[in-house]
Scaffold this motif. Structure first.
Motif, PDB file in Angstrom:
ATOM      1  N   PRO A 440      52.738  19.084  49.616  1.00  0.00           N
ATOM      2  CA  PRO A 440      54.100  19.283  50.128  1.00  0.00           C
ATOM      3  C   PRO A 440      54.144  19.532  51.632  1.00  0.00           C
ATOM      4  N   PHE A 441      53.185  20.314  52.126  1.00  0.00           N
ATOM      5  CA  PHE A 441      53.150  20.584  53.566  1.00  0.00           C
ATOM      6  C   PHE A 441      52.840  19.306  54.348  1.00  0.00           C
ATOM      7  N   ALA A 442      51.877  18.547  53.817  1.00  0.00           N
ATOM      8  CA  ALA A 442      51.501  17.297  54.482  1.00  0.00           C
ATOM      9  C   ALA A 442      52.647  16.285  54.422  1.00  0.00           C
ATOM     10  N   THR A 443      53.303  16.204  53.260  1.00  0.00           N
ATOM     11  CA  THR A 443      54.410  15.261  53.108  1.00  0.00           C
ATOM     12  C   THR A 443      55.578  15.657  54.006  1.00  0.00           C
ATOM     13  N   ARG A 444      55.825  16.968  54.085  1.00  0.00           N
ATOM     14  CA  ARG A 444      56.904  17.445  54.946  1.00  0.00           C
ATOM     15  C   ARG A 444      56.601  17.125  56.408  1.00  0.00           C
ATOM     16  N   ALA A 445      55.359  17.351  56.807  1.00  0.00           N
ATOM     17  CA  ALA A 445      54.974  17.051  58.193  1.00  0.00           C
ATOM     18  C   ALA A 445      55.121  15.556  58.473  1.00  0.00           C
ATOM     19  N   LEU A 446      54.718  14.734  57.504  1.00  0.00           N
ATOM     20  CA  LEU A 446      54.830  13.288  57.680  1.00  0.00           C
ATOM     21  C   LEU A 446      56.292  12.871  57.742  1.00  0.00           C
ATOM     22  N   GLY A 447      57.117  13.463  56.858  1.00  0.00           N
ATOM     23  CA  GLY A 447      58.537  13.132  56.865  1.00  0.00           C
ATOM     24  C   GLY A 447      59.211  13.499  58.178  1.00  0.00           C
ATOM     25  N   GLU A 448      58.895  14.688  58.700  1.00  0.00           N
ATOM     26  CA  GLU A 448      59.483  15.102  59.978  1.00  0.00           C
ATOM     27  C   GLU A 448      58.957  14.253  61.122  1.00  0.00           C
ATOM     28  N   SER A 449      57.696  13.839  61.009  1.00  0.00           N
ATOM     29  CA  SER A 449      57.128  12.976  62.046  1.00  0.00           C
ATOM     30  C   SER A 449      57.808  11.611  62.048  1.00  0.00           C
TER      31      SER A 449
END
Length: 1416
Positions: A440-449
């Motif tokens: 979730p943290f990685a996906t969130r970071a990717l989504g915000e990126s």
């Protein structure tokens, strides 16, 4: 502090301030212990920094050499780097694994933790991480992407993947090693150890070999995880550096950076830069997903067969939920950023216009406008925080939920399940926990990126500035324009197709005459080299637009434009950056003493430099805050003159200077010093036009007349009428004739003896008498430094900072309530796991022999290890207790399932409640901090804004606030979740197995010590990073404002090098923060390994004396509790580091100086009803360490008098207005208005009762209605009347939306003269008894000025009017004239009295302008 011993193997920085024997002067270049192939100079210098490109990233090198530098890290040992750069790329294999190259810096910072850490105290940026190298590489990849797919289909996400491709592949390999070693040491090998302990076999060496294997796997796991993160951090800082460099390079190629574009640039350099960096760090978790799934699925299939897919299905289901939550959060993030951009944009406008806002007492409406935007932003922040909290809370529940579903299904199908298999399944599913913990943290970071990448793409594909052609039809021509139509780009349009469509419509329908796109139509113009062209015309006719079109700053829809030669440009509103006077004049050019001194003379700056504290080394504030309008204009002119261009574009450069200086500038600078240069000169000072080689008259965007002065006068056309108007404005009773006009300015090149006497400082200030202005102040102490260096806090985060945050949440009770909710949620998770262990124990009671052969398969010791501790600890709860066991009947199964499902329902309710409560108070804290800081900034005196560059203040409201908005809630939620569960786990373990406390105590002491050591470094590096970001944002803001000047002078390279220097400093700080965290992380991991190994070895050596179940419990506790404790310490360090942003906000909350908010008197509501103003021995300084700018000022202005205030540039005229409005408190004397001492009444009341039109007209982004009446106090009819009075009604009527027409920031879609008229309309609306006009009509043509003066006389007949002016005909009809010089009143009297004295100052000034005098 005494540490004179130097280890030869360590990189020694001579400027490392914590080494007392290595201090050097700030301006000296850095020196290293060994000479390297390149010399590295101070990063604060504009030029001279060398960035040697290594073949690490050079595609031109052969493939086998491409990675040669990177592969050298595989050498076990390498000599220490001594070049002063971060030595990570020159570290040996073991040093890289264990981060030992960082140790000495960590310990040094710890020993000197009470000292400020500065930029020069740490390493500089390595070549491989530098902005130069990575910007070039990223630009190449982006260009390849655009060439291959086109602008619209190009993807910045693909560019990122290409940029990091090799490193992603390497990361995959390391992740595979990490996953295998984690599974082996936490699953397979531990299982073998427990089996060995339960067996009758006495093979000691076999047991020891198992311990050795566990040790090897744990070391591999700990070091490989460290390498994965460091690898990601390296990739992140490289991509971030390239991104910022590419964004800035593109900005310099845009036609303009206005409003929304500037706010998006601030966001890119603030929040977006960190998000793309974080994405590079967390992307490894996404890569780990398939590897962990494969390992977990294979082992679970081995244990349960096809039933394993029930567990996998549960994990996938939870992952899908989290993925959906993440996608919703990403959507909310897009919505949030829209309001964040809008807020930052408004904040930028507020900071840049603070002087006018204070003078109008408009703090409240602007504060309300920003708070309204913040409310919308808060709504999306709140929703994001709730979903983030729920997403995080799913993590500890998933493994247990998957275990129950799998075991229940397996048993319900009639399969026999031993306790050994049950515990093995639980352990393996805990191993798969990484799917729902990191993903979730990685996906969130990717989504915000992705949001950041889209913003970056919009920026990169925006239309670029196109330099004019250099091919004139005749080589003797300097500028050639043929049948050209120029249009302004529609404001704030980001839709390219819509923009083109609008342009086409404008070209096809020129008759529409809409001001939405100011344009020049069918222009033809050419001038030969070496000619002086004067351009005049009414306000808003297109003079400045014409110069902008020559610069290529206005889109050319049709026609031909060519500029043959280098261009020097002096803008109508001078652009001054934060630096010395000399820096602003040289502007990247080499210093040539003789030319420099000549330029100072011809630009009339020598007398001003004598008055400045440090001559030409005096620091100028951003936008020239400590210079008068005339001084700013002359510095801007001096920059143009010194550049030695071929073509000079001078946009009304004489408007802000007095007549003496104006005369000197025109004759000595424009006519003599620039003789032989091509000069295109716009002006409203008509007396100078007769000296031009050719005069061009503009009206409505077209040239209506052109020729020489005498020819145009003879034509008796528009120019002739302008000249007549010029004289009618100064000779009311008689009408000027053609003959009068012909002899205008015949005496212009001469000067009276009295004039020569009074102008001695300028006229006789030759370079022979003043050879070294710049050196006159070398003996003086450096006083009056304007911009203060940003202070960095030292030591621990103060309790005051934490209390500030807690108070913003709502107080201590609220904070306790939030923590209690977290504890209850953790307790419900503990209960569910405890109940699960009871259920599983029924397998033990049914099959004791099975349990004896069973093993507990623990989980990996990676981050977020919470649930497995619960499961393991809860097993211990029944180890020495009698558990009521229900038989394995369907009713028993239903009983356990019912209780467990009920507990899961409670957990879900608690998770949602905790998420809602946490989000409410965390977001409330951030919003209250914002409101408090905003209020304090609005109350700060003007000297605060003079001493702090806009970028420094914006940093607080962008990145620092982003930390409080987004990251602190997430980190605090995670910390409380893990902390509570670790605490509950330890309590449970100690209750059941008290001897474990013996192991926990030393571990806790060890961990606490390392927490203290590491937190000092992380905190100090974070503080440095916070400060390093300010000049980065400040440079972007300044460059955006001066874009036209930077490009016109071809100073892009210097500006780019500056931003890259700032980026490199920021890169170093960002890099060291994460490396310091990895330094402590790998050491705590290895310490945990030692404790686990020691425990396992003790159990092997005492085989038979300890129950196997308790032995398994001891081992799993050692692995899990210790690993979670080390992660908890890392999270705690991160929270503390993020609190440095709250610390910076708290600094503005508690330490910011405020204007006086108290008052001793409250005058009558009708005050001031007369308008009498008395200055009594007034003395004023801008700062205590500066010389007085007003000295013993005494005068009495009677009610309704019209007072003209004149004097040479820098005489203190505008300072009178500053004193009257209390922008600076007096250092002596009093000012009375209608008998009331203004120092004793409230500032808001005082300023609301005065009206002003400032020297630099300010318009705000918003409607025309909002600009005229932000309080909404007046009707439309009243506003139309005010616009009619300033002759702007007809132009506003042309707009489609009329009063609702949108004005850009700073009124960029209006000319400067039109802005002044709109500002005058504001003053008319206010109808106050006292009006101050500070050069209010300097940029207005003579005819309009005459009308405006008549309007002022009529509209303000009952008011006291103070008019500060350089154009003397503006003040000739005043009742009283005050002449100022050097902060003192030199003369005061009526115009007639002053003119009757031939030796008066005023008479001399009037002679210089050669205008006729009014009759008595």
């Amino acid at each position: 502090m005494v540490n004179n011993r130097r280890e030869s193997s360590q990189p020694e920085l001579r400027r490392y301030s914590i080494y007392p024997d290595r201090r050097v002067h700030f301006n000296e270049a850095l020196e290293w212990d060994e000479e390297t192939e390149s010399t590295w100079q101070s990063g604060n210098q504009l030029n001279g920094t060398s960035y040697p490109y290594s073949d690490f990233t050079a595609n031109r090198e052969p493939y086998q050499r491409k990675y040669s530098a990177a592969l050298k890290v595989l050498k076990p040992l390498r000599p220490r780097s001594k070049d002063g750069k971060i030595p990570i790329n020159k570290a040996g294999f073991f040093s890289y694994l264990l981060v030992t190259w960082m140790s000495k810096l960590i310990w040094k910072v710890f020993r000197h933790r009470n000292e400020q850490l500065n930029e020069e105290d740490i390493w500089t940026c390595p070549d491989e991480e530098s902005a130069n190298v990575n910007t070039e590489r990223l630009a190449r990849l982006w260009n390849d992407e655009v060439n291959k797919r086109g602008k619209e289909k190009a993807s910045f996400l693909r560019v990122w993947l290409k940029f990091a491709k090799t490193r992603i592949i390497v990361t995959l390999v390391i992740i595979a090693i990490n996953a295998v070693s984690t599974f082996l040491e936490s699953g397979y090998l531990l299982n073998l150890i427990v089996q060995y302990l339960e067996s009758e076999e006495e093979n000691l060496w076999y047991g020891i070999s198992l311990v050795v294997c566990v040790a090897a796997c744990q070391i591999v796991r700990a070091t490989s995880f460290c390498v994965i993160i460091i690898f990601g951090v390296q990739t992140g800082v490289r991509f971030r550096a390239g991104l910022l460099g590419l964004a800035y390079d593109k900005m310099l190629r845009l036609k303009s950076v206005r409003g929304k574009q500037l706010s998006e640039m601030i966001t890119i350099f603030g929040a977006d830069a960190y998000r793309v960096f974080l994405n590079n760090v967390t992307f490894a978790y996404l890569l780990a997903l398939p590897i962990y799934v494969i390992i977990g699925a294979i082992y679970t299939y081995y244990l349960l067969g096809p039933w394993c897919f029930v567990a996998i299905g549960i994990f996938v289901f939870c992952y899908i939920i989290q993925a959906r939550l993440t996608s919703v959060v990403a959507y909310l993030r897009v919505k949030t950023l829209k309001f964040t951009d809008k807020r930052v944009r408004k904040m930028t406008e507020l900071i840049n216009s603070m002087k006018l806002i204070k003078m109008y007492a408009w703090e409240k409406p602007f504060k309300s406008a920003i708070q309204d935007i913040r409310k919308h932003e808060k709504k999306y922040l709140f929703l994001s925080a709730i979903l983030n909290s729920i997403s995080t809370a799913i993590i500890p529940v998933t493994p247990t939920l998957a275990s129950v579903a799998t075991i229940a299904s397996y048993k319900a199908a009639g399969n026999e399940l031993s306790a050994a298999t049950a515990f093995a399944v639980i352990g393996t599913l805990n191993f798969l926990r990484v799917i729902v913990s990191f993903i979730p943290f990685a996906t969130r970071a990717l989504g915000e990126s992705k949001v950041s990448f889209e913003r970056m793409k919009r920026h990169l594909i925006a239309d670029e500035y196109q330099a004019p052609s250099i091919n004139c039809s005749d080589p003797s021509l300097a500028v050639e324009i043929t049948d050209a139509t120029f249009i302004w780009d529609p404001p704030e349009s980001t839709d390219q197709d819509k923009k083109k469509k609008q342009k086409k419509e404008i070209v096809l329908k020129p008759s529409s005459q809409r001001r939405d796109t100011i344009y020049l139509q069918n222009l033809s113009f050419q001038t030969k080299k070496g000619r002086l062209i004067g351009i005049c015309g009414p306000v808003g006719c297109g003079k400045s637009a014409f110069l902008s079109s020559i610069l290529g700053r206005i889109s050319m829809a049709s026609g031909h434009l060519a500029v043959n030669g280098s261009v020097a440009y002096a803008a109508q509103q001078a652009w001054i950056f934060n630096g010395t006077v000399r820096d602003n004049i040289l502007f990247g050019k080499p210093y040539e003493q003789e030319r420099y001194q000549n330029v100072l003379f011809v630009c009339g700056l020598q007398p001003d430099l004598l008055l400045l504290a440090n001559g030409d080394e005096t620091e100028i504030g951003d936008r020239g805050t400590n210079l008068s309008g005339g001084q700013k204009q002359r510095v801007s002119l001096a920059r143009a003159v010194y550049s030695d261009g071929d073509i000079y574009l001078l946009d009304d450069v004489l408007s802000a200077v007095d007549v003496h200086v104006g005369r000197h500038l025109f004759h000595n600078c424009i006519k003599k010093f620039l003789n032989g240069k091509t000069i295109i000169f716009t002006t409203h000072q008509l007396q100078y036009l007769k000296h031009c080689d050719e005069i061009m008259v503009m009206e409505n965007g077209e040239f209506v007349e052109q020729g020489k002065h005498d020819d145009l006068i003879t034509l008796n056309g528009y120019y002739s009428s302008m000249m007549k108007q010029f004289h009618q404005s100064t000779d009311n009773p008689t009408r000027a004739t053609i003959d009068d006009v012909k002899r205008v300015d015949d005496e212009d090149q001469g000067a009276t003896p009295q004039q020569k006497k009074t102008e001695n400082g300028v006229q006789n200030g030759t370079t022979g008498k003043n050879p070294e202005i710049g050196q006159l102040h070398k003996e003086k102490s450096y006083k009056g430094k304007l911009t203060k260096s940003e202070e960095m806090q030292v030591g621990d985060i103060t309790w005051g900072t934490y209390f500030s945050y807690v108070n913003a949440m709502g107080g201590i009770c609220v904070a306790i309530f939030v923590i209690t909710c977290s504890i209850l949620t953790s307790g419900s998770v503990v209960f569910s796991d405890w109940w699960l262990s009871i259920w599983i124990n029924t397998f033990y009671t049914n099959s004791d022999s099975d349990f004896k052969n069973s093993s507990i398969v623990p989980n990996s010791s990676t981050q977020f290890n919470t649930t497995e501790i619960m499961a393991t600890t809860s097993i211990s709860l029944f180890s020495n207790e009698t558990i009521p066991v229900v038989s394995e009947s369907s009713s028993g199964l239903d009983f356990y399932l019912t209780v467990y499902v009920s507990s899961m329902g409670i957990i879900i309710v608690m998770m949602i409640a905790k998420g809602f409560i946490g989000a409410t108070y965390y977001v409330r804290a951030a919003c209250r901090l914002h409101d408090i800081v905003l209020t304090n900034v609005m109350k700060a005196p003007m000297r605060f804004f003079d001493a702090n560059p806009p970028g420094r203040i914006l940093n607080r409201f962008s990145k620092d606030l982003d930390e409080a908005d987004v990251y602190l809630p997430q980190l605090q939620d995670t910390f409380f979740q893990i902390g509570n569960q670790v605490l509950l786990s330890l309590i449970s373990a100690i209750v059941v197995l008290p001897w474990i406390a013996i192991a926990i105590v030393p571990v806790a002491i060890f961990f606490y010590f390392f927490k203290i050591v590491s937190s000092v470094s992380v905190r100090q590096f974070k503080r440095l990073e916070n400060i390093a970001r300010s000049p980065l944002l400040g440079h972007v803001n300044t460059s955006a404002q001066g874009l036209t000047t930077i490009v016109a002078f071809k100073q892009q390279a210097n500006s780019i090098q500056s931003i890259r220097n700032f980026t490199d400093v920021s890169t170093v700080a960002t890099f060291l923060i994460d490396i310091a965290m990895r330094w402590i992380g790998v050491r705590l991991d290895l310490a945990a390994c030692c404790i686990t190994i020691a425990t396992a070895l003790a159990l092997i050596l005492t085989k038979g004396s300890t129950d196997a179940a308790q032995a398994a419990l001891a081992l799993t506790l050692c692995i899990r509790v210790v690993s979670v404790m080390q992660f908890m310490i890392r999270i705690l360090n991160d929270v503390e580091a993020r609190f440095t942003s709250v610390e910076r906000l708290h600094q503005y909350e508690k330490e910011l100086e405020s204007e006086s908010q108290t008052f001793a008197e409250t005058p009558a509501e009708s005050w001031p009803n007369e308008g009498r103003v008395i200055f009594s021995n007034v003395q004023m300084r801008y700062r205590d360490d500066m010389e007085p700018v007003l000295n013993e000022i005494k005068f009495d202005i009677h009610p309704r008098q019209k007072v003209g205030i004149v004097g040479r540039t820098g005489a203190g005229k505008s300072s009178l207005a500053a004193a009257l409005f209390r922008l600076n408190e007096l250092s002596g004397g009093h000012i009375y208005i209608d008998g009331v001492d203004i120092a004793k009444i409230s500032l808001e009341l005082l300023r609301s009762k005065l009206s002003t039109i400032p020297q630099d007209p300010v318009l705000f982004a918003g409607t025309m209605r909002y600009n005229l009446d932000p309080f909404g106090q007046y009707s439309d009819d009243v506003m139309w009347s005010a616009l009619e009075a300033v002759h702007m009604k007809e132009k506003v009527k042309q707009f489609e939306n009329e009063l609702d027409y949108m004005i850009e920031e700073n009124g960029e879609n209006f000319s400067v003269g039109e802005r002044q008229l709109i500002c005058l309309a504001r003053a008319i609306l206010r109808r106050n008894k006292i009006l101050v006009l500070d050069e209010a009509t300097a940029s207005i043509d003579t005819a309009t000025d005459a009308k405006i003066q008549q309007t002022i006389r009529e509209s303000f007949a009952d008011c006291t009017v103070l008019t500060i002016a350089h154009r003397l005909n503006t003040v000739l009809h005043c009742d009283v004239i005050i002449i100022m010089e050097a902060g003192k009143v030199m003369e005061m009297g009526s115009p007639q009295d002053l003119l009757s004295d031939p030796r008066s100052y005023f008479n001399t000034m009037l002679s210089a302008q050669t205008v006729k005098t009014p009759s008595p």
